[in-house]
Design a protein around this motif. Structure first.
Motif, PDB file in Angstrom:
ATOM      1  N   GLN A 263      35.323  38.906  26.889  1.00 46.41           N
ATOM      2  CA  GLN A 263      36.558  38.134  27.030  1.00 46.41           C
ATOM      3  C   GLN A 263      37.773  39.023  26.730  1.00 46.41           C
ATOM      4  OE1 GLN A 263      36.426  34.679  24.463  1.00 46.41           O
ATOM      5  NE2 GLN A 263      38.632  34.299  24.688  1.00 46.41           N
TER       6      GLN A 263
ATOM      7  N   THR B 279      38.325  41.634  29.500  1.00 41.51           N
ATOM      8  CA  THR B 279      38.936  41.018  30.681  1.00 41.51           C
ATOM      9  C   THR B 279      40.439  40.848  30.495  1.00 41.51           C
ATOM     10  OG1 THR B 279      36.868  39.838  30.985  1.00 41.51           O
ATOM     11  CG2 THR B 279      38.740  39.062  32.277  1.00 41.51           C
ATOM     12  N   LEU B 280      40.828  40.385  29.321  1.00 42.86           N
ATOM     13  CA  LEU B 280      42.255  40.234  29.030  1.00 42.86           C
ATOM     14  C   LEU B 280      42.966  41.589  29.126  1.00 42.86           C
ATOM     15  CD1 LEU B 280      44.804  38.797  27.808  1.00 42.86           C
ATOM     16  CD2 LEU B 280      43.868  39.373  25.559  1.00 42.86           C
TER      17      LEU B 280
ATOM     18  N   ARG C 110      43.381  42.828  32.665  1.00 46.55           N
ATOM     19  CA  ARG C 110      44.458  42.116  33.370  1.00 46.55           C
ATOM     20  C   ARG C 110      45.813  42.699  32.970  1.00 46.55           C
ATOM     21  NH1 ARG C 110      47.346  38.029  32.024  1.00 46.55           N
ATOM     22  NH2 ARG C 110      46.117  37.199  30.289  1.00 46.55           N
TER      23      ARG C 110
ATOM     24  N   ASP D  61      52.288  40.528  24.788  1.00 51.71           N
ATOM     25  CA  ASP D  61      51.314  39.484  25.092  1.00 51.71           C
ATOM     26  C   ASP D  61      50.704  38.891  23.809  1.00 51.71           C
ATOM     27  OD1 ASP D  61      49.989  38.371  27.671  1.00 51.71           O
ATOM     28  OD2 ASP D  61      48.357  38.526  26.215  1.00 51.71           O
TER      29      ASP D  61
ATOM     30  N   ASP E 130      42.996  41.121  18.494  1.00 52.90           N
ATOM     31  CA  ASP E 130      43.179  39.964  19.356  1.00 52.90           C
ATOM     32  C   ASP E 130      42.946  38.691  18.541  1.00 52.90           C
ATOM     33  OD1 ASP E 130      43.212  38.107  21.444  1.00 52.90           O
ATOM     34  OD2 ASP E 130      41.078  38.419  21.859  1.00 52.90           O
TER      35      ASP E 130
END
Ligand code: CTP
Ligand code: MG
Length: 335
Positions: A39, A42-43, A46, A101, A121
């Motif tokens: 996960q 993937t973040l 992106r 982000d 994260d």
């Protein structure tokens, strides 16, 4: 010392398999940790692709080499061709992107030996280090993972050795002790040396995988499914191997003359590598050849003080494995 230590291993090692295996199992990461790593990757992919559409992210280190224990940080390598901008600028730009982000504790360490961006994260709770174009690390990660899939005893032994090293404070490169990577290489070497051998030497076999990275040819046999039975002639169990591993590093390894080399599957001579004296900061007091960067001694961080600490810890562990009725308690006692 050598005479005192022509040790015969204790006769009751068999009953120690269950406790060692229990420790090993308790360290294996849960499936949901793997999902969280995916996960986060993937973040990050992106976010990175908004700035560099052709860039790719690779996991390396313990989250990808199968020697990662539960709750490890993850190591990510950003592969990027556009190198007109220098690494520091890219790292600073990455840090900006991550910060905006809402990733936490974002820090660009541009002056480190391996420059990285660190972050945490808050969604997955995972911490992560991102480096740039460290492709050799991605390739040595594959080599280690391939070894892990040949014989289950490698992963068991490496987990126990890493757990011991962390508990005893001898897994701190900035204090002159060894990296996890070095300990895993020591375990691979050790299992290549058992008779019958438990692991083959993949770099001495037919080449089925090959890449050239930074001028270094990395070639080895990677059809691991063909090697599933490789170690089956050797029936040593985990407690015997833990005993013998510490005995080897405490009393059998020839620190003055020998280099361990998983590239050749053997011990080679310090003389041959010209690793007999201090050059710059490399003291070569314990010599562990990197499988691809063969001029790299993974023991180069070890100095005249930390070698003593390290060898005393190996002896302590060997003696506990030899004499302690309940070695699992003492072995991992915090230092
Ligand atoms: N590495 C390397 N050369 C070194 C040290 C590390 O190439 N001298 C690379 C290896 O690919 C290694 C990765 O960096 O797998 C991470 O190193 P390290 O943190 O020592 O090992 P981990 O397996 O990530 O262990 P830990 O679980 O302690 O984080
Ligand atoms: Mg790591």
């Amino acid at each position: 010392r050598m005479i005192k230590r022509q040790m015969q291993c204790r006769s009751d090692l068999g009953r120690l398999n269950a406790p060692f295996l229990a420790i090993y199992e308790s360290l294996i990461p849960a499936e949901e940790e793997k999902a969280k790593q995916k996960q986060l990757l993937t973040l990050l992919e992106r976010l990175v692709c908004t700035e560099w559409p052709k860039a790719r992210l690779y996991l390396y280190g313990s989250c990808a080499n199968s020697f990662g224990v539960s709750k490890s940080d993850i190591d990510v390598c950003l592969a990027i061709e556009d190198m007109d901008v220098n690494k520091s600028e890219i790292l600073l730009r990455l840090a900006d992107i991550f910060q905006s982000d809402n990733l936490q504790n974002v820090q660009a360490l541009t002056r480190a030996r391996v420059p990285i961006v660190k972050l945490m994260d808050p969604v997955t709770g995972l911490s992560c280090d991102i480096c740039i174009n460290n492709v050799l690390a991605v390739v040595n990660t594959k080599l280690l993972r391939d070894y892990a899939h040949i014989d289950a005893r490698l992963r068991q032994l490496a987990f126990i050795v890493k757990h011991w090293a962390k508990s005893r404070g001898v897994n701190e490169t900035y204090q002159g002790t060894l990296s996890s990577y070095a300990y895993v290489i020591m375990c691979i070497h050790f299992l290549q040396q058992r008779r019958p051998a438990i692991l083959p030497c993949l770099q001495e076999m037919e080449t089925t995988f090959s890449v050239t990275v930074e001028g270094v040819e990395c070639a080895f046999f990677d059809q691991i499914e063909k090697l599933r039975d490789f170690g089956s002639c050797n029936n040593e169990t985990i407690s015997q191997l833990v005993w013998a591993f510490f005995n080897y590093w405490a009393y059998r390894h020839d620190y003055a003359n020998s280099v361990i080399s998983i590239r050749t599957g053997n011990v080679i001579s310090k003389q041959g590598k010209d690793w007999t004296r201090r050059v710059g900061n490399d003291r070569h007091l314990i010599c562990i050849e990197d499988p691809f960067q063969v001029s790299h001694d993974l023991g180069r961080v070890v100095d005249k003080y930390s070698i003593k600490v390290l060898r005393e810890e190996f002896e302590r562990a060997a003696d506990i494995m030899q004499y302690d009725p309940n070695p699992c308690g003492k072995l991992f006692e915090p230092y």
